[in-house]
Design a protein around this motif. Structure first.
Motif, short mmCIF file in Angstrom:
data_model
loop_
_atom_site.label_atom_id
_atom_site.label_comp_id
_atom_site.label_asym_id
_atom_site.label_seq_id
_atom_site.Cartn_x
_atom_site.Cartn_y
_atom_site.Cartn_z
N PRO A 110 0.80 -1.22 0.00
CA PRO A 110 0.00 0.00 0.00
C PRO A 110 0.85 1.28 0.00
O PRO A 110 0.44 2.29 -0.57
N LYS A 111 2.01 1.23 0.65
CA LYS A 111 2.89 2.39 0.72
C LYS A 111 4.30 2.00 0.29
O LYS A 111 4.69 0.84 0.41
N THR A 112 5.08 2.97 -0.19
CA THR A 112 6.46 2.71 -0.59
C THR A 112 7.30 2.27 0.60
O THR A 112 8.18 1.43 0.49
N GLU A 113 7.00 2.86 1.76
CA GLU A 113 7.63 2.43 3.01
C GLU A 113 6.65 2.65 4.14
O GLU A 113 5.82 3.56 4.09
N ASP A 114 6.75 1.82 5.17
CA ASP A 114 5.78 1.94 6.25
C ASP A 114 6.27 1.17 7.47
O ASP A 114 7.15 0.30 7.36
N ASN A 115 5.69 1.50 8.61
CA ASN A 115 5.92 0.77 9.84
C ASN A 115 4.65 -0.04 10.12
O ASN A 115 3.55 0.52 10.15
N LEU A 116 4.79 -1.34 10.26
CA LEU A 116 3.64 -2.21 10.49
C LEU A 116 3.62 -2.68 11.94
O LEU A 116 4.63 -3.15 12.47
N VAL A 117 2.46 -2.54 12.57
CA VAL A 117 2.27 -3.04 13.94
C VAL A 117 1.05 -3.95 13.94
O VAL A 117 -0.04 -3.54 13.53
N HIS A 118 1.23 -5.18 14.36
CA HIS A 118 0.14 -6.14 14.47
C HIS A 118 0.27 -6.88 15.80
O HIS A 118 1.29 -6.78 16.49
N PHE A 119 -0.77 -7.64 16.10
CA PHE A 119 -0.73 -8.54 17.25
C PHE A 119 -0.84 -9.96 16.71
O PHE A 119 -1.85 -10.32 16.09
N HIS A 132 -3.29 -9.69 13.71
CA HIS A 132 -4.50 -8.92 14.03
C HIS A 132 -4.13 -7.45 14.21
O HIS A 132 -3.06 -7.14 14.74
N LEU A 133 -5.02 -6.57 13.82
CA LEU A 133 -4.76 -5.13 13.98
C LEU A 133 -4.91 -4.71 15.44
O LEU A 133 -4.29 -3.73 15.87
N LYS A 134 -5.76 -5.42 16.18
CA LYS A 134 -5.95 -5.10 17.59
C LYS A 134 -5.57 -6.31 18.44
O LYS A 134 -5.60 -7.45 17.97
N GLU A 135 -5.25 -6.05 19.68
CA GLU A 135 -4.83 -7.12 20.58
C GLU A 135 -5.97 -8.12 20.79
O GLU A 135 -7.12 -7.75 20.99
N VAL A 136 -5.61 -9.40 20.72
CA VAL A 136 -6.56 -10.48 20.99
C VAL A 136 -5.93 -11.38 22.05
O VAL A 136 -4.72 -11.31 22.29
N ALA A 176 -0.71 -9.96 5.84
CA ALA A 176 -1.82 -9.17 6.38
C ALA A 176 -2.08 -7.89 5.59
O ALA A 176 -3.19 -7.35 5.62
N ILE A 177 -1.06 -7.40 4.86
CA ILE A 177 -1.26 -6.19 4.03
C ILE A 177 -1.42 -6.57 2.56
O ILE A 177 -1.30 -5.73 1.67
N GLY A 178 -1.71 -7.85 2.32
CA GLY A 178 -1.96 -8.31 0.95
C GLY A 178 -0.73 -8.59 0.14
O GLY A 178 -0.79 -8.63 -1.09
N CYS A 179 0.40 -8.82 0.81
CA CYS A 179 1.66 -9.04 0.11
C CYS A 179 2.37 -10.30 0.59
O CYS A 179 3.49 -10.24 1.14
N PRO A 180 1.75 -11.48 0.39
CA PRO A 180 2.45 -12.70 0.79
C PRO A 180 3.75 -12.87 0.01
O PRO A 180 3.85 -12.43 -1.13
N ILE A 181 4.72 -13.48 0.65
CA ILE A 181 6.05 -13.66 0.06
C ILE A 181 5.99 -14.73 -1.03
O ILE A 181 5.28 -15.74 -0.89
N LYS A 182 6.75 -14.51 -2.10
CA LYS A 182 6.77 -15.46 -3.23
C LYS A 182 7.08 -16.87 -2.74
O LYS A 182 8.06 -17.11 -2.05
N GLY A 183 6.21 -17.80 -3.12
CA GLY A 183 6.40 -19.20 -2.76
C GLY A 183 5.77 -19.62 -1.45
O GLY A 183 5.75 -20.81 -1.13
N ASP A 184 5.26 -18.64 -0.67
CA ASP A 184 4.79 -18.94 0.67
C ASP A 184 3.31 -19.34 0.67
O ASP A 184 2.43 -18.56 1.01
N LEU A 185 3.04 -20.59 0.31
CA LEU A 185 1.67 -21.11 0.26
C LEU A 185 0.97 -20.99 1.61
O LEU A 185 -0.23 -20.72 1.68
#
Length: 231
Positions: A110-119, A132-136, A176-185
């Motif tokens: 989504p962005k050229t560079e970004d900081n991602l925070v997930h739980f 998850h975007l929020k703590e579970v 989670a941001i729609g960018c799975p790594i190549k080959g990572d089924l």
């Protein structure tokens, strides 16, 4: 720091070694430490290398400091003495190392560079982590920053700096941001790589040497394939 290989024997690519530590460039499919598969681990290969090179009698001491997922490649650091192992464990535990990864993804982030925070919540049964975007319940906070470093013919190359070290962190956060790594089924890429690996590479490691206290910055060459070679 330029890429440097000091030994490339018996399918073991050694990037740095002295009396206290040894750093190798892991291949796809190598397991760092023995597991239930019974396959020969990288730690045993390194022990054999040390025993042969230095003509050591008896057992060779080698401490596993950290691990990489089996389908990934790149830098793995081992301790050659108990003193180094203890100090390295503290460095990793206290996040006093800098780890940089490269990843290949098909979808543009989504962005050229970004900081991602997930739980991240780990599923032991499937050996995956869900971001998850929020703590579970039973989740752990995960943080990384990425930037696009190259736009390739059909893919994008990302550089990632980890702030935390969670199970499958990069794989699950990028998915989670729609960018799975190549080959990572396992994390949603549409097909596997022929060698069973994924395009995730532990590229650089920067740390203070556990004994000499010098700053070490080690860079691992990427695997020899068309996509990595085009960066």
């Amino acid at each position: 720091m330029t890429e440097k290989i000091i030994s490339n024997k018996n399918n073991l690519q050694v990037l740095f070694e002295d009396n206290h530590i040894i750093v190798v460039n892991k291949r796809v499919g190598d397991i760092v430490q023995g597991d239930k598969t019974g396959d020969k681990p990288l730690s045993d290969v390194v022990k054999e290398y040390i025993k042969d090179k230095y003509n050591k009698p008896g057992d060779v001491f080698l401490g596993v400091v950290h691990r990489l997922d089996r389908p990934t490649t790149g830098i793995v650091l081992f301790a050659r003495t108990s003193k180094a192992l203890s100090r390295l464990n503290d460095l990793f535990k206290n996040r006093e190392t800098e780890k940089t990864y490269w990843a290949i993804v098909k979808n543009k982030p989504p962005k050229t560079e970004d900081n991602l925070v997930h739980f991240l919540k780990r599923n032991e049964k499937s050996n995956t982590s869900k971001a998850h975007l929020k703590e579970v319940p039973d989740s752990k906070r995960a943080s990384l920053e990425y930037k696009i470093i190259a736009e390739l013919k059909n893919y994008f190359a990302l550089e990632i700096n980890l702030h935390t070290g969670r199970h499958h962190q990069i794989r699950s956060q990028l998915a989670a941001i729609g960018c799975p790594i190549k080959g990572d089924l396992k994390y949603g890429f549409d097909r596997s790589n022929p060698n069973g690996g994924i395009h995730l590479h532990a590229r650089k490691l920067k740390l203070i040497h556990p004994v000499s206290k010098e700053i070490l910055e080690i860079t691992a060459p990427t695997p020899d394939d068309v996509i990595w070679n085009s960066i």
